[in-house]
Design a protein around this motif. Sequence first.
Motif, PDB file in Angstrom:
ATOM      1  N   MET A   1       0.724  -1.054  -0.060  1.00 44.71           N
ATOM      2  CA  MET A   1       0.042  -0.033   0.097  1.00 44.71           C
ATOM      3  C   MET A   1       0.827   1.230  -0.066  1.00 44.71           C
ATOM      4  SD  MET A   1      -3.031   1.089   2.800  1.00 44.71           S
ATOM      5  CE  MET A   1      -3.692  -0.376   2.462  1.00 44.71           C
ATOM      6  N   MET A   2       0.876   2.248  -0.986  1.00 44.71           N
ATOM      7  CA  MET A   2       1.465   3.234  -0.966  1.00 44.71           C
ATOM      8  C   MET A   2       0.814   4.724  -0.794  1.00 44.71           C
ATOM      9  SD  MET A   2       4.445   4.867  -2.094  1.00 44.71           S
ATOM     10  CE  MET A   2       5.521   3.761  -3.047  1.00 44.71           C
ATOM     11  N   ASN A   3       1.154   5.263   0.193  1.00 48.50           N
ATOM     12  CA  ASN A   3       0.952   6.723   0.528  1.00 48.50           C
ATOM     13  C   ASN A   3       1.679   7.702  -0.226  1.00 48.50           C
ATOM     14  OD1 ASN A   3      -0.966   5.718   2.288  1.00 48.50           O
ATOM     15  ND2 ASN A   3       0.402   5.816   3.989  1.00 48.50           N
ATOM     16  N   LEU A   4       1.134   8.601  -0.778  1.00 47.98           N
ATOM     17  CA  LEU A   4       1.841   9.565  -1.833  1.00 47.98           C
ATOM     18  C   LEU A   4       1.334  10.862  -1.623  1.00 47.98           C
ATOM     19  CD1 LEU A   4       3.330   9.590  -4.595  1.00 47.98           C
ATOM     20  CD2 LEU A   4       1.410   9.233  -5.778  1.00 47.98           C
ATOM     21  N   ILE A   5       1.982  11.822  -1.826  1.00 46.28           N
ATOM     22  CA  ILE A   5       1.878  13.324  -1.833  1.00 46.28           C
ATOM     23  C   ILE A   5       2.307  13.880  -3.296  1.00 46.28           C
ATOM     24  CG2 ILE A   5       4.115  14.152  -0.657  1.00 46.28           C
ATOM     25  CD1 ILE A   5       0.795  16.087  -0.280  1.00 46.28           C
ATOM     26  N   ILE A   6       1.432  14.229  -4.004  1.00 46.56           N
ATOM     27  CA  ILE A   6       1.496  14.985  -5.441  1.00 46.56           C
ATOM     28  C   ILE A   6       1.566  16.434  -5.122  1.00 46.56           C
ATOM     29  CG2 ILE A   6       0.798  15.007  -7.645  1.00 46.56           C
ATOM     30  CD1 ILE A   6      -0.655  12.490  -7.150  1.00 46.56           C
ATOM     31  N   ARG A   7       2.798  17.117  -5.449  1.00 44.83           N
ATOM     32  CA  ARG A   7       2.945  18.565  -5.212  1.00 44.83           C
ATOM     33  C   ARG A   7       2.692  19.437  -6.315  1.00 44.83           C
ATOM     34  NH1 ARG A   7       3.073  19.248   0.126  1.00 44.83           N
ATOM     35  NH2 ARG A   7       4.686  18.141   1.370  1.00 44.83           N
ATOM     36  N   ASN A   8       1.994  20.247  -6.010  1.00 46.13           N
ATOM     37  CA  ASN A   8       1.594  21.615  -7.016  1.00 46.13           C
ATOM     38  C   ASN A   8       1.228  20.977  -8.486  1.00 46.13           C
ATOM     39  OD1 ASN A   8       2.842  23.728  -5.304  1.00 46.13           O
ATOM     40  ND2 ASN A   8       4.864  23.029  -5.893  1.00 46.13           N
ATOM     41  N   ALA A   9       0.065  20.427  -8.463  1.00 44.22           N
ATOM     42  CA  ALA A   9      -0.547  19.586  -9.668  1.00 44.22           C
ATOM     43  C   ALA A   9      -1.813  20.396 -10.070  1.00 44.22           C
ATOM     44  CB  ALA A   9      -0.962  17.994  -9.245  1.00 44.22           C
ATOM     45  N   LYS A  10      -1.828  20.725 -11.323  1.00 42.54           N
ATOM     46  CA  LYS A  10      -2.876  21.321 -11.855  1.00 42.54           C
ATOM     47  C   LYS A  10      -3.997  20.430 -12.084  1.00 42.54           C
ATOM     48  CE  LYS A  10      -4.871  24.406 -15.140  1.00 42.54           C
ATOM     49  NZ  LYS A  10      -4.255  25.749 -16.451  1.00 42.54           N
ATOM     50  N   VAL A  11      -5.184  20.481 -11.704  1.00 37.75           N
ATOM     51  CA  VAL A  11      -6.291  19.206 -11.689  1.00 37.75           C
ATOM     52  C   VAL A  11      -7.124  19.555 -13.005  1.00 37.75           C
ATOM     53  CG1 VAL A  11      -8.404  18.424 -10.759  1.00 37.75           C
ATOM     54  CG2 VAL A  11      -6.363  19.053  -9.129  1.00 37.75           C
ATOM     55  N   ILE A  12      -7.207  18.392 -13.574  1.00 36.79           N
ATOM     56  CA  ILE A  12      -7.722  18.606 -15.068  1.00 36.79           C
ATOM     57  C   ILE A  12      -8.992  17.515 -14.938  1.00 36.79           C
ATOM     58  CG2 ILE A  12      -7.918  18.264 -17.356  1.00 36.79           C
ATOM     59  CD1 ILE A  12      -5.997  20.476 -16.402  1.00 36.79           C
ATOM     60  N   ASP A  13     -10.188  18.046 -14.275  1.00 36.80           N
ATOM     61  CA  ASP A  13     -11.342  17.084 -13.965  1.00 36.80           C
ATOM     62  C   ASP A  13     -12.628  17.837 -13.842  1.00 36.80           C
ATOM     63  OD1 ASP A  13     -13.178  15.246 -13.186  1.00 36.80           O
ATOM     64  OD2 ASP A  13     -12.171  14.763 -11.309  1.00 36.80           O
ATOM     65  N   ILE A  14     -13.355  18.065 -14.811  1.00 37.19           N
ATOM     66  CA  ILE A  14     -14.533  18.852 -14.746  1.00 37.19           C
ATOM     67  C   ILE A  14     -15.428  18.593 -13.890  1.00 37.19           C
ATOM     68  CG2 ILE A  14     -14.595  19.650 -17.381  1.00 37.19           C
ATOM     69  CD1 ILE A  14     -16.365  17.311 -17.921  1.00 37.19           C
ATOM     70  N   HIS A  15     -15.328  17.264 -13.123  1.00 35.90           N
ATOM     71  CA  HIS A  15     -16.502  16.885 -12.175  1.00 35.90           C
ATOM     72  C   HIS A  15     -16.005  17.375 -10.848  1.00 35.90           C
ATOM     73  CE1 HIS A  15     -17.100  13.986 -15.725  1.00 35.90           C
ATOM     74  NE2 HIS A  15     -18.347  14.580 -15.493  1.00 35.90           N
ATOM     75  N   SER A  16     -14.594  17.818 -10.689  1.00 38.47           N
ATOM     76  CA  SER A  16     -14.022  17.994  -9.425  1.00 38.47           C
ATOM     77  C   SER A  16     -14.194  19.553  -9.240  1.00 38.47           C
ATOM     78  CB  SER A  16     -12.502  17.715  -9.444  1.00 38.47           C
ATOM     79  OG  SER A  16     -11.743  18.249  -8.408  1.00 38.47           O
ATOM     80  N   PRO A  17     -14.494  19.810  -7.702  1.00 37.22           N
ATOM     81  CA  PRO A  17     -14.419  21.094  -7.484  1.00 37.22           C
ATOM     82  C   PRO A  17     -13.171  21.745  -7.430  1.00 37.22           C
ATOM     83  CG  PRO A  17     -14.559  19.839  -5.473  1.00 37.22           C
ATOM     84  CD  PRO A  17     -14.811  18.921  -6.818  1.00 37.22           C
ATOM     85  N   TYR A  18     -12.179  21.111  -7.676  1.00 39.53           N
ATOM     86  CA  TYR A  18     -10.898  21.620  -7.852  1.00 39.53           C
ATOM     87  C   TYR A  18     -10.208  21.914  -9.263  1.00 39.53           C
ATOM     88  CZ  TYR A  18     -10.476  20.678  -2.765  1.00 39.53           C
ATOM     89  OH  TYR A  18     -10.940  20.394  -1.585  1.00 39.53           O
ATOM     90  N   HIS A  19     -11.117  21.680 -10.252  1.00 39.32           N
ATOM     91  CA  HIS A  19     -10.714  21.768 -11.864  1.00 39.32           C
ATOM     92  C   HIS A  19     -10.080  23.055 -11.981  1.00 39.32           C
ATOM     93  CE1 HIS A  19     -10.975  21.370 -15.976  1.00 39.32           C
ATOM     94  NE2 HIS A  19     -11.864  22.196 -16.159  1.00 39.32           N
ATOM     95  N   ASN A  20      -8.776  22.850 -12.838  1.00 35.33           N
ATOM     96  CA  ASN A  20      -8.027  24.021 -13.213  1.00 35.33           C
ATOM     97  C   ASN A  20      -7.282  24.790 -12.023  1.00 35.33           C
ATOM     98  OD1 ASN A  20      -8.077  23.837 -15.980  1.00 35.33           O
ATOM     99  ND2 ASN A  20     -10.107  25.087 -16.109  1.00 35.33           N
TER     100      ASN A  20
END
Length: 422
Positions: A1-20
């Motif tokens: 099981m891998m825990n992970l932190i992704i840094r400074n990522a631009k979200v590309i997901d129109i269904h997400s509240p974090y899009h763009n």
Amino acid sequence: MMNLIIRNAKVIDIHSPYHNKTVDIFIKNGHIEQIAKNIQVPSNIKECKSKNTHISPGWLDMQAKFCDPGFEYKEDLESGLHAAARGGFTAVALLPDTLPVCDNKSGVDYLIKNTKEKAVDIVPIGALSEGMKGENISEMYDMHLAGAAAFCDAKKSTNAGLLMRAMLYAKPFGSLIMDFPLCKEVASTGNVNEGKASTSLGLKGIPSVAEDIIVNRDIYLAEYCGSPLHFMQISSVHAIQMIKNAKSKSLPISCGLSTYHLLLTDEELKTFDSHYKVQPPLKTQKETKAFIKAIKENIIDVLVSDHEPQHIENKKCEFDLAAYGIINLQTSFAIANTILRNEISIQQLVDLFCFNPRKILKQPIPCIKEGEEANLTVFDTNENWIFSENNIVSKSKNTPFIGQSFTGKVLGIYNKKQWIEN
């Protein structure tokens, strides 16, 4: 099981509240634990960071061959899934032309059971006819219940009567029928695009009308049956126009294009290098421009790798005798991003690799928000790199892209509590 932190990522997901939005994403125990700026985590947590990091729901390649069972010397499930992960795909739809043909429940079960613990999901496509012989409908309903997402006879165009019966049969349980548009009677023994290149090189050509005939026929059948139909690969300007007209009438038609058709033309054939022998054949620069235009107009729905491994003996021979196909899972995104980065938005590119194929095949669409299971593709749209033979993880090496420069690189995928870094 891998825990992970992704840094400074631009979200590309129109269904997400974090899009763009550019954020940190912390994944814990396979789920998205937190999305915010400057998330603080213990120093032992694996970190993914790049200058131009983008993240989207996991991509799905809608057309690939893993040659397993029956031709494992070309590729097997393990090596194929590894190539898919390196190419940014968390799911791959596999064509049924294995040995034996995937035309029953056992064939579907084999694929699903042997890959259920892997980071990349397998989406089986069952054979439309028994043994892919084009005579009798296969055990479609049983395969549907077992997990087959669609049905086709791989790169064999289905005869009209069988195709109509299959569409009517699959309609009640909502399965998709796919067809490869090539009229074998017109194509005959041709193996490259009919045009100036084939004439000058003395190679037997396949006229575009071989594709147009089947596209025209299939659209009429889909309209008559009221059933969805997907054209696996389109390579004709006239076929594109017919599909555009069908969509304007709201017919349930979709189509795909292989990414290598965006980069390569039949001018490559001058060296008689069999790595450029593919099906559909490479076309001219005129068609390549038409493909880009069709993508921008949303006529082409999906981009596919058309990953087709071949053993060296099937390629190191006379051009006429060589097998069709190239490996392309690892280079598919890089090709598309290199060619389309100034033509369409990143969101449109993600649509072609993720949202559209998942919708067409009725597969779950992951969402980037807190609490959701992590099924993600992480990529950099600006990184320049050169594809080398050392990059290849497939068993077969049949690619014309060794030494090719690309812009845009997959950084890794996360799915089923596993992080696979590229």
